[in-house]
Design a protein around this motif. Structure first.
Motif, PDB file in Angstrom:
ATOM      1  N   ASP A 230      26.418  19.690  -1.627  1.00 21.70           N
ATOM      2  CA  ASP A 230      26.695  20.122  -0.261  1.00 21.70           C
ATOM      3  C   ASP A 230      28.136  19.769   0.113  1.00 21.70           C
ATOM      4  O   ASP A 230      28.590  18.641  -0.136  1.00 21.70           O
ATOM      5  CB  ASP A 230      25.703  19.437   0.676  1.00 21.70           C
ATOM      6  N   PHE A 231      28.847  20.715   0.709  1.00 18.08           N
ATOM      7  CA  PHE A 231      30.262  20.498   1.037  1.00 18.08           C
ATOM      8  C   PHE A 231      30.434  19.326   2.001  1.00 18.08           C
ATOM      9  O   PHE A 231      31.326  18.487   1.819  1.00 18.08           O
ATOM     10  CB  PHE A 231      30.852  21.768   1.652  1.00 18.08           C
ATOM     11  N   ASN A 232      29.588  19.241   3.032  1.00 17.34           N
ATOM     12  CA  ASN A 232      29.733  18.155   4.000  1.00 17.34           C
ATOM     13  C   ASN A 232      29.473  16.797   3.370  1.00 17.34           C
ATOM     14  O   ASN A 232      30.091  15.795   3.751  1.00 17.34           O
ATOM     15  CB  ASN A 232      28.791  18.381   5.186  1.00 17.34           C
ATOM     16  N   ASN A 233      28.569  16.738   2.403  1.00 10.15           N
ATOM     17  CA  ASN A 233      28.344  15.477   1.705  1.00 10.15           C
ATOM     18  C   ASN A 233      29.577  15.063   0.898  1.00 10.15           C
ATOM     19  O   ASN A 233      29.900  13.878   0.798  1.00 10.15           O
ATOM     20  CB  ASN A 233      27.129  15.595   0.787  1.00 10.15           C
ATOM     21  N   ALA A 234      30.261  16.046   0.328  1.00 10.96           N
ATOM     22  CA  ALA A 234      31.505  15.745  -0.384  1.00 10.96           C
ATOM     23  C   ALA A 234      32.545  15.172   0.575  1.00 10.96           C
ATOM     24  O   ALA A 234      33.269  14.219   0.234  1.00 10.96           O
ATOM     25  CB  ALA A 234      32.035  17.007  -1.062  1.00 10.96           C
ATOM     26  N   ARG A 235      32.627  15.736   1.766  1.00 10.04           N
ATOM     27  CA  ARG A 235      33.552  15.211   2.779  1.00 10.04           C
ATOM     28  C   ARG A 235      33.217  13.765   3.123  1.00 10.04           C
ATOM     29  O   ARG A 235      34.115  12.924   3.292  1.00 10.04           O
ATOM     30  CB  ARG A 235      33.492  16.069   4.055  1.00 10.04           C
ATOM     31  N   GLN A 236      31.932  13.450   3.239  1.00 11.73           N
ATOM     32  CA  GLN A 236      31.522  12.093   3.577  1.00 11.73           C
ATOM     33  C   GLN A 236      31.887  11.113   2.464  1.00 11.73           C
ATOM     34  O   GLN A 236      32.348   9.993   2.733  1.00 11.73           O
ATOM     35  CB  GLN A 236      30.020  12.061   3.852  1.00 11.73           C
ATOM     36  N   ILE A 237      31.692  11.529   1.215  1.00 12.91           N
ATOM     37  CA  ILE A 237      32.088  10.676   0.093  1.00 12.91           C
ATOM     38  C   ILE A 237      33.590  10.438   0.125  1.00 12.91           C
ATOM     39  O   ILE A 237      34.078   9.308  -0.073  1.00 12.91           O
ATOM     40  CB  ILE A 237      31.670  11.309  -1.250  1.00 12.91           C
ATOM     41  N   LEU A 238      34.361  11.482   0.389  1.00 12.97           N
ATOM     42  CA  LEU A 238      35.818  11.361   0.454  1.00 12.97           C
ATOM     43  C   LEU A 238      36.225  10.388   1.553  1.00 12.97           C
ATOM     44  O   LEU A 238      37.106   9.534   1.360  1.00 12.97           O
ATOM     45  CB  LEU A 238      36.438  12.733   0.692  1.00 12.97           C
ATOM     46  N   ASN A 239      35.595  10.493   2.719  1.00 12.17           N
ATOM     47  CA  ASN A 239      35.913   9.594   3.832  1.00 12.17           C
ATOM     48  C   ASN A 239      35.553   8.150   3.496  1.00 12.17           C
ATOM     49  O   ASN A 239      36.283   7.214   3.859  1.00 12.17           O
ATOM     50  CB  ASN A 239      35.169  10.040   5.092  1.00 12.17           C
ATOM     51  N   ALA A 240      34.423   7.955   2.801  1.00 14.02           N
ATOM     52  CA  ALA A 240      34.019   6.594   2.410  1.00 14.02           C
ATOM     53  C   ALA A 240      35.028   5.995   1.442  1.00 14.02           C
ATOM     54  O   ALA A 240      35.386   4.810   1.534  1.00 14.02           O
ATOM     55  CB  ALA A 240      32.629   6.629   1.793  1.00 14.02           C
ATOM     56  N   MET A 241      35.526   6.805   0.503  1.00 16.56           N
ATOM     57  CA  MET A 241      36.538   6.329  -0.432  1.00 16.56           C
ATOM     58  C   MET A 241      37.816   5.958   0.299  1.00 16.56           C
ATOM     59  O   MET A 241      38.467   4.946  -0.003  1.00 16.56           O
ATOM     60  CB  MET A 241      36.810   7.407  -1.483  1.00 16.56           C
ATOM     61  N   ASP A 242      38.197   6.767   1.279  1.00 14.71           N
ATOM     62  CA  ASP A 242      39.418   6.511   2.035  1.00 14.71           C
ATOM     63  C   ASP A 242      39.316   5.205   2.813  1.00 14.71           C
ATOM     64  O   ASP A 242      40.273   4.415   2.875  1.00 14.71           O
ATOM     65  CB  ASP A 242      39.667   7.688   2.992  1.00 14.71           C
ATOM     66  N   ARG A 243      38.141   4.938   3.401  1.00 10.09           N
ATOM     67  CA  ARG A 243      37.963   3.683   4.149  1.00 10.09           C
ATOM     68  C   ARG A 243      38.108   2.477   3.241  1.00 10.09           C
ATOM     69  O   ARG A 243      38.705   1.464   3.625  1.00 10.09           O
ATOM     70  CB  ARG A 243      36.593   3.675   4.835  1.00 10.09           C
TER      71      ARG A 243
END
Length: 375
Positions: free
Chosen positions: A61-74
């Motif tokens: 899911d695209f939104n799940n990919a965004r969430q993973i990316l945000n978690a990595m950034d944090r």
């Protein structure tokens, strides 16, 4: 094809090698190790893979990919930082940190099919944003999700435009082109006394904002140059949108156009350091190449009695990367006299952001317009 630097490849479950064309609007090389992942991937697993240099091609899911990316950034933002010895050391540590962040976040990949379209669940319409960043997508490809998210944000800036008070109008920046959110350097050009009106050159035009301002101030014709095709396309679009395409011309080329003008203006990248990506080139000028070329070649492109306007931040001086004396010596060595210098202080948010590691330098920054004439 697996050895092609413009291709990403991985081993599928059936043992066969699969490939996708690699696209990067920012000039980043294709990752060498790729694994296919989906919504079952956790943030811990994503960080572990990224730390090993493994790129993750998302198939969920695209939104799940965004969430993973945000978690990595944090997690990257919360990492430990060593104290710097001085401001120059702080600057280099800051750049290294940003480069590391871009490299790690760039390892989350999404497919991009002709259209262009992202063939994932809940993916947004990326046609205009992806076209602006990558051009036509002719075959199934892979892109960095971090870069694609940036392209989506950049497209919103392009669609809405940036209102420029000095123009009383909007400039619409294309992807990868520095745009005038910092109005102080534009205001200096709006206030400086014009030496003459027939012809002006704008060197390194970017969005074309300074060329447009000169036309609005009454200059009869402006030739704007840039060595980036994207900048030329952007400037041309803005000239048409502002209704000044009959008086402002964008020309692809390195530095000066042919001939001489009564006014030659340049706002070069202000920090003498090596860009880490193609998008850095608006800010970083290795060895002050563009600055020194402008100074050294200016006299050959000015009409008698004409002026060169150098619009330059002194941030490099506060970062310990260039001294004021070095700048003055470069002006003198080019056979130029200083007619006047107009100064202004920054009004952008970073100048007041005490959490910025470069706050002390940004808070002391001054942007100047140097009016220069051949000796």
């Amino acid at each position: 094809m697996a050895d092609d630097p413009a291709v990403v490849s991985w081993t599928a479950d059936d043992g066969e090698t699969r490939t996708l064309r690699w696209l990067s609007a920012n000039g980043r090389p294709a990752p060498k190790r790729v694994e296919v992942v989906d919504d079952s991937l956790t943030a811990d697993e994503a960080n572990r893979m990224a730390s090993q240099g493994i790129a993750m091609l998302w198939r969920g899911d695209f939104n799940n990919a965004r969430q993973i990316l945000n978690a990595m950034d944090r997690r990257l933002a919360n990492g430990k930082k060593k104290p710097a010895k001085d401001m120059a050391d702080e600057f280099y540590r800051h750049r290294q940190s940003r480069s590391h962040r871009a490299r790690i976040l760039g390892l989350v990949l999404v497919p991009l099919d002709p259209g262009p379209v992202v063939p994932l669940r809940r993916a947004p319409d990326v046609h205009d944003a992806a076209t602006g960043a990558y051009g036509a997508v002719a075959e199934p490809s892979a892109v960095s999700l971090h870069e694609l998210v940036g392209a989506i944000g950049a497209h919103e800036w392009r669609r809405n435009g940036v209102y420029v008070d000095a123009l009383q109008d909007r400039i619409h920046p294309h992807y990868g082109i520095f745009f005038p959110t910092r109005s102080e350097y534009v205001d200096l050009v709006a206030e400086a006394p014009l030496p003459s009106l027939p012809l002006a050159f704008d060197i390194g035009t970017g969005t074309g904002v300074l060329a447009a301002l000169l036309v609005r101030r009454g200059v009869e014709r402006v030739i704007a140059t840039d060595n980036e095709p994207r900048a030329i396309a952007c400037a041309e679009d803005n000239f048409r949108g502002l209704g000044i395409e009959d008086r402002a011309e964008a020309v692809l080329g390195d530095m000066f156009p042919e001939g001489r003008a009564q006014l030659v203006i340049c706002n070069p990248p202000w920090i003498p350091a090596t860009p880490h990506s193609s998008l850095d080139s608006a800010v970083y000028d290795p060895g002050s190449r563009m600055l020194l070329r402008f100074l050294n070649e200016l006299a050959d492109h000015l009409e008698p009695g004409g002026e060169g306007w150098l619009v330059l931040s002194d941030l490099a001086e506060h970062l310990g990367l260039r001294t004021r004396d070095e700048l003055l010596k470069a002006i003198d060595a080019a056979g130029l006299d200083i007619v006047d210098r107009m100064d202004t202080v920054p009004t952008h948010g970073k100048a007041a952001d005490r959490s910025d590691p470069l706050f002390a330098a940004r808070a002391a920054e001054t942007t100047s317009l140097w009016r220069l004439t051949p000796r």
